[in-house]
Scaffold this motif. Structure first.
Motif, short mmCIF file in Angstrom:
data_model
loop_
_atom_site.label_atom_id
_atom_site.label_comp_id
_atom_site.label_asym_id
_atom_site.label_seq_id
_atom_site.Cartn_x
_atom_site.Cartn_y
_atom_site.Cartn_z
N GLU A 168 0.75 -1.35 0.07
CA GLU A 168 0.27 0.09 -0.40
C GLU A 168 0.39 1.44 0.08
O GLU A 168 0.68 2.08 -0.82
CB GLU A 168 -1.20 -0.26 1.00
CG GLU A 168 -2.23 1.14 0.76
CD GLU A 168 -2.89 0.75 2.13
OE1 GLU A 168 -3.46 1.94 2.00
OE2 GLU A 168 -3.17 -0.35 3.07
N ALA A 169 1.91 1.21 0.69
CA ALA A 169 2.86 2.23 1.19
C ALA A 169 3.52 2.78 -0.59
O ALA A 169 3.82 4.12 -0.86
CB ALA A 169 4.00 2.40 1.93
N VAL A 170 4.21 1.59 -1.51
CA VAL A 170 4.91 1.72 -2.34
C VAL A 170 3.33 2.29 -3.30
O VAL A 170 3.95 3.50 -4.35
CB VAL A 170 5.52 0.48 -2.85
CG1 VAL A 170 6.09 0.96 -4.62
CG2 VAL A 170 6.15 -0.14 -1.93
N ASN A 171 2.05 1.45 -3.15
CA ASN A 171 1.56 1.90 -5.07
C ASN A 171 1.52 3.46 -4.40
O ASN A 171 0.68 4.72 -5.24
CB ASN A 171 -0.26 1.44 -4.19
CG ASN A 171 -0.08 0.12 -4.40
OD1 ASN A 171 0.92 -0.28 -5.94
ND2 ASN A 171 -0.33 -0.69 -4.62
N LEU A 172 0.79 4.32 -2.82
CA LEU A 172 0.56 5.31 -2.33
C LEU A 172 1.99 6.22 -2.84
O LEU A 172 1.70 7.50 -3.93
CB LEU A 172 0.68 5.81 -0.94
CG LEU A 172 -1.06 5.50 -0.33
CD1 LEU A 172 -1.13 5.31 1.25
CD2 LEU A 172 -1.62 5.93 -1.30
N ALA A 173 3.19 6.28 -2.58
CA ALA A 173 4.28 7.18 -3.13
C ALA A 173 4.16 7.02 -4.05
O ALA A 173 4.76 8.27 -5.43
CB ALA A 173 5.58 6.08 -2.53
N CYS A 174 4.42 5.87 -5.27
CA CYS A 174 4.12 6.13 -7.30
C CYS A 174 2.93 7.21 -7.08
O CYS A 174 3.31 7.63 -8.42
CB CYS A 174 3.83 4.38 -7.44
SG CYS A 174 4.81 3.32 -7.07
#
Length: 297
Positions: A168-174
């Protein structure tokens, strides 16, 4: 000065190492030794396995290590590095090639590393993403502001950075990185968040194995992912290697320091040619080559 560089995970292909095996008695002996150390026929998987079989972490990592270290062995008198470096997994290949650790010890560490990383991946759903076209500082700032665990993991070359963390954090950062002007922020087909705090269980497991492995003074300096500068002290090399799994791969900075210290030619030892491309993106005046071997050694 010649810098020899060793690739990491992702460079595998079906048939890898078969040319070495067929051309060299020394290679045959080392592949046989590897099968014995690992307790399964990795040679058969490397030569005949499917892409899916080769993608398994417990196969991929030792397979790339074997291709790289055996190639270095059968290069004969042409293998005369002034310095070495390896990208992530490739650091262990480099440490065998520059005589810091023995071949069998290196292979055992690689296999333990692969199994420990696989276990850590299964504990927390996690992933990585490639970010293109943004300055490192902007990527770091956005990762720092994103809820959850997401960090800069691989500094591959200017304008190309890989981030790593919880899904989830990687998706938000992307999403935030695209809004900030990234040319691309693309999820990678990997099993987990390598080179992030989520690898801590694997780091602890591997650190214990590294502690019990004999490290000797290297034949030439290694530029490690963690420190990025020339290291020749065996105890320091060991400490840096212990930190590697949870720390970022600072490849850009390592290449820059090798050039600053006199490297003019970078020779990639192992499967693929990814590192040659990254070196050229750091400094396009550098000469890059693919390692070749002597038949009959």
């Amino acid at each position: 000065m010649k810098a020899y560089v060793f690739p990491g995970q992702g460079a595998q292909f079906t048939g890898m190492g078969k040319d070495l095996y067929e051309a060299s008695d020394k290679a045959k002996d080392l592949f046989a030794q590897a099968n014995e150390v690992l307790g399964f026929d990795i040679t058969k998987i490397m030569f005949e396995g499917t892409a899916e079989e080769l993608k398994e972490t417990k196969v991929t990592q030792p397979a790339i290590f074997l291709h790289s270290t055996i190639l270095a062995e059968v290069m004969g008198p042409t293998f005369q590095p002034d310095m070495v470096a390896g990208h992530s997994l490739g650091e262990l290949s480099a440490l065998v090639a520059n005589r810091t650790i023995a071949f069998s010890d290196g292979l055992e560490l690689v296999y333990k590393r692969a199994l420990a990383m696989q276990k850590a991946c299964e504990m927390t759903p996690s992933t990585m993403a490639a970010v293109l076209g943004l300055e490192d500082a902007i990527v770091e700032e956005i990762c720092g502001k994103t809820p959850g665990i997401v960090v800069a993991a691989n500094y591959n070359c200017p304008g190309q950075l890989v981030i790593s963390g919880e899904i989830e954090a990687v998706n938000l950062a992307c999403e935030a990185l695209k809004e900030a002007g990234a040319r691309r922020a693309l999820l990678l087909p990997v099993g987990g968040a390598f080179h992030s705090p989520l690898m801590e269980p694997a780091r602890e497991e591997l650190a214990a194995a590294i502690e019990n492995t004999q490290f000797t003074a290297p034949a030439c300096p290694i530029y490690q992912n963690v420190s990025t500068t020339a290291v020749t002290d065996a105890s320091r090399i060991k400490k840096n290697l212990m930190e590697q799994l949870t720390a970022p791969v600072k490849w850009t900075q390592s290449v820059q320091n090798m050039i600053k210290d006199g490297a003019t030619t970078f020779i990639e030892v192992g499967p693929g040619n990814v590192l040659q491309g990254l070196v050229k993106k750091v400094d396009n005046t550098m000469l890059t080559e693919k390692a070749t071997f002597y038949v009959g050694l």
